[in-house]
Design a protein around this motif. Sequence first.
Motif, PDB file in Angstrom:
ATOM      1  N   GLY A  76       0.443  -1.064   0.126  1.00  0.00           N
ATOM      2  CA  GLY A  76      -0.069   0.120  -0.273  1.00  0.00           C
ATOM      3  C   GLY A  76       1.004   1.108   0.159  1.00  0.00           C
ATOM      4  O   GLY A  76       0.796   2.203  -0.490  1.00  0.00           O
ATOM      5  N   VAL A  77       2.478   1.431   0.340  1.00  0.00           N
ATOM      6  CA  VAL A  77       3.461   2.415   0.880  1.00  0.00           C
ATOM      7  C   VAL A  77       3.502   2.630  -0.786  1.00  0.00           C
ATOM      8  O   VAL A  77       3.582   4.074  -1.255  1.00  0.00           O
ATOM      9  N   ASN A  78       3.455   1.099  -1.115  1.00  0.00           N
ATOM     10  CA  ASN A  78       4.309   1.284  -2.292  1.00  0.00           C
ATOM     11  C   ASN A  78       3.797   1.961  -3.600  1.00  0.00           C
ATOM     12  O   ASN A  78       3.779   2.674  -4.526  1.00  0.00           O
ATOM     13  N   THR A  79       2.326   1.691  -3.378  1.00  0.00           N
ATOM     14  CA  THR A  79       0.663   1.851  -4.245  1.00  0.00           C
ATOM     15  C   THR A  79       1.004   3.599  -4.344  1.00  0.00           C
ATOM     16  O   THR A  79       0.724   4.442  -5.100  1.00  0.00           O
ATOM     17  N   ALA A  80       1.221   4.447  -2.704  1.00  0.00           N
ATOM     18  CA  ALA A  80       0.704   6.049  -2.285  1.00  0.00           C
ATOM     19  C   ALA A  80       1.848   6.403  -3.307  1.00  0.00           C
ATOM     20  O   ALA A  80       2.086   7.488  -3.537  1.00  0.00           O
ATOM     21  N   ILE A  81       3.223   5.709  -3.009  1.00  0.00           N
ATOM     22  CA  ILE A  81       4.584   6.221  -3.906  1.00  0.00           C
ATOM     23  C   ILE A  81       4.461   5.875  -4.963  1.00  0.00           C
ATOM     24  O   ILE A  81       4.902   7.300  -5.901  1.00  0.00           O
ATOM     25  N   LEU A  82       3.461   5.026  -6.067  1.00  0.00           N
ATOM     26  CA  LEU A  82       3.651   5.503  -7.083  1.00  0.00           C
ATOM     27  C   LEU A  82       3.046   6.280  -7.641  1.00  0.00           C
ATOM     28  O   LEU A  82       3.062   6.952  -8.684  1.00  0.00           O
ATOM     29  N   VAL A  83       1.710   6.291  -7.295  1.00  0.00           N
ATOM     30  CA  VAL A  83       0.772   7.280  -7.690  1.00  0.00           C
ATOM     31  C   VAL A  83       1.239   8.969  -8.244  1.00  0.00           C
ATOM     32  O   VAL A  83       0.958   9.451  -8.587  1.00  0.00           O
ATOM     33  N   ILE A 112      11.682  10.161 -11.366  1.00  0.00           N
ATOM     34  CA  ILE A 112      12.780   9.298 -10.841  1.00  0.00           C
ATOM     35  C   ILE A 112      12.962   8.734  -9.820  1.00  0.00           C
ATOM     36  O   ILE A 112      13.461   6.765  -9.448  1.00  0.00           O
ATOM     37  N   LEU A 113      13.159   9.699  -8.818  1.00  0.00           N
ATOM     38  CA  LEU A 113      13.049   9.280  -7.291  1.00  0.00           C
ATOM     39  C   LEU A 113      11.949   8.400  -6.969  1.00  0.00           C
ATOM     40  O   LEU A 113      12.536   7.334  -6.157  1.00  0.00           O
ATOM     41  N   LEU A 114      11.295   8.645  -6.917  1.00  0.00           N
ATOM     42  CA  LEU A 114      10.412   7.944  -5.913  1.00  0.00           C
ATOM     43  C   LEU A 114       9.798   6.778  -7.540  1.00  0.00           C
ATOM     44  O   LEU A 114       9.128   5.696  -6.257  1.00  0.00           O
ATOM     45  N   GLY A 115      10.259   6.467  -8.764  1.00  0.00           N
ATOM     46  CA  GLY A 115       9.855   5.254  -9.208  1.00  0.00           C
ATOM     47  C   GLY A 115      11.336   5.061  -8.533  1.00  0.00           C
ATOM     48  O   GLY A 115      10.886   3.176  -8.602  1.00  0.00           O
ATOM     49  N   SER A 116      11.962   4.717  -8.291  1.00  0.00           N
ATOM     50  CA  SER A 116      13.370   4.088  -8.079  1.00  0.00           C
ATOM     51  C   SER A 116      13.050   4.032  -6.151  1.00  0.00           C
ATOM     52  O   SER A 116      13.226   1.823  -5.974  1.00  0.00           O
ATOM     53  N   ALA A 117      12.153   4.327  -5.548  1.00  0.00           N
ATOM     54  CA  ALA A 117      11.737   3.765  -4.226  1.00  0.00           C
ATOM     55  C   ALA A 117      10.986   2.795  -4.687  1.00  0.00           C
ATOM     56  O   ALA A 117      10.882   1.632  -3.805  1.00  0.00           O
ATOM     57  N   PHE A 118       9.975   3.174  -5.087  1.00  0.00           N
ATOM     58  CA  PHE A 118       9.427   2.089  -5.985  1.00  0.00           C
ATOM     59  C   PHE A 118       9.371   0.743  -5.762  1.00  0.00           C
ATOM     60  O   PHE A 118       9.748  -0.534  -5.318  1.00  0.00           O
ATOM     61  N   LEU A 119      10.836   0.510  -6.947  1.00  0.00           N
ATOM     62  CA  LEU A 119      11.669  -0.616  -6.294  1.00  0.00           C
ATOM     63  C   LEU A 119      12.183  -1.342  -6.330  1.00  0.00           C
ATOM     64  O   LEU A 119      12.178  -2.917  -6.002  1.00  0.00           O
ATOM     65  N   LEU A 120      12.882  -0.493  -5.860  1.00  0.00           N
ATOM     66  CA  LEU A 120      13.528  -0.998  -4.046  1.00  0.00           C
ATOM     67  C   LEU A 120      12.807  -2.084  -3.563  1.00  0.00           C
ATOM     68  O   LEU A 120      13.630  -2.281  -3.184  1.00  0.00           O
ATOM     69  N   THR A 121      11.617  -1.120  -2.491  1.00  0.00           N
ATOM     70  CA  THR A 121      10.844  -1.383  -1.894  1.00  0.00           C
ATOM     71  C   THR A 121      10.042  -2.371  -2.408  1.00  0.00           C
ATOM     72  O   THR A 121      10.509  -3.609  -1.575  1.00  0.00           O
ATOM     73  N   GLN A 122       9.654  -2.680  -3.462  1.00  0.00           N
ATOM     74  CA  GLN A 122       9.717  -4.459  -4.368  1.00  0.00           C
ATOM     75  C   GLN A 122      10.205  -5.552  -3.931  1.00  0.00           C
ATOM     76  O   GLN A 122      10.358  -6.711  -3.770  1.00  0.00           O
ATOM     77  N   MET A 123      11.742  -5.020  -3.894  1.00  0.00           N
ATOM     78  CA  MET A 123      13.366  -6.241  -4.010  1.00  0.00           C
ATOM     79  C   MET A 123      13.376  -6.143  -2.907  1.00  0.00           C
ATOM     80  O   MET A 123      13.078  -7.569  -2.535  1.00  0.00           O
ATOM     81  N   PHE A 154      10.802  -0.365 -14.594  1.00  0.00           N
ATOM     82  CA  PHE A 154      11.978  -0.488 -15.507  1.00  0.00           C
ATOM     83  C   PHE A 154      12.590   0.305 -16.386  1.00  0.00           C
ATOM     84  O   PHE A 154      12.953   1.600 -16.716  1.00  0.00           O
ATOM     85  N   VAL A 155      11.600   0.155 -17.781  1.00  0.00           N
ATOM     86  CA  VAL A 155      11.767   0.625 -18.422  1.00  0.00           C
ATOM     87  C   VAL A 155      11.344   2.286 -18.807  1.00  0.00           C
ATOM     88  O   VAL A 155      11.878   3.185 -19.426  1.00  0.00           O
ATOM     89  N   GLY A 156      10.367   2.217 -17.889  1.00  0.00           N
ATOM     90  CA  GLY A 156       9.849   3.250 -17.590  1.00  0.00           C
ATOM     91  C   GLY A 156      10.771   4.590 -16.813  1.00  0.00           C
ATOM     92  O   GLY A 156      11.354   5.824 -17.666  1.00  0.00           O
ATOM     93  N   LEU A 157      11.605   4.184 -16.524  1.00  0.00           N
ATOM     94  CA  LEU A 157      12.381   4.766 -15.317  1.00  0.00           C
ATOM     95  C   LEU A 157      13.602   5.169 -16.411  1.00  0.00           C
ATOM     96  O   LEU A 157      14.176   6.016 -16.337  1.00  0.00           O
TER      97      LEU A 157
END
Length: 204
Positions: A76-83, A112-123, A154-157
């Motif tokens: 849910g936190v990751n969803t808020a980051i991406l939104v 870009i920072l938010l998208g990177s945070a999303f990927l890092l959180t997912q990992m 990743f492609v979007g970033l």
Amino acid sequence: MSAHAEAAGHEHHGPPMANRSSRLDPATLGMFLFIASEAMLFGAFFTAYFFVRVVNPDAPATWPPPPYHFPIFVAGVNTAILVTSSFTIHWATQAIKRNDRNGMRAGLVVTILLGSAFLLTQMVEYAHVGFNTGDGAFASVFFGLTGLHGAHVFVGLSLLTIAAVRAFKGHFSAEHHHGLEIPSIYWHFVDVMWIIVYFAVYIL
């Protein structure tokens, strides 16, 4: 100057101009068609997901089957980051339309920072979720859907990073900013698709 000479002076050299049957410019139309194909790819993965969860006679009574649990709060936190990143990329595209290059650059960097945070959180989520792809069909579809989406992030970033480099080099203006607008369309698609994945996999 004769009419024939004047016509010769305005003669078009090179290949003929491409026919445009749409009000959208070709690059934007191409991105929308690409997104349509990607939506069909996600549709195939969602079909597998609902087969495993609903159609399959051996589908677990609870989702996920015990003793496993999905990290709903972290997702849910990751969803808020991406939104939030959708708003920041919108800020960037609107800024350049006003010829506000600083606003565009700031919006791109934050996105870009938010998208990177999303990927890092997912990992990190993958590392602590407590199961892997060999623990059943539910795990396969979980990693399949979320991993497919992660690949799109990743492609979007990558596209946004290229746009950011160009932005800092001063390539964009209020009149010419397709190099930013087209990646932003793709990023909005990635965000919307994650909302669907989140509710389908984690909430329902």
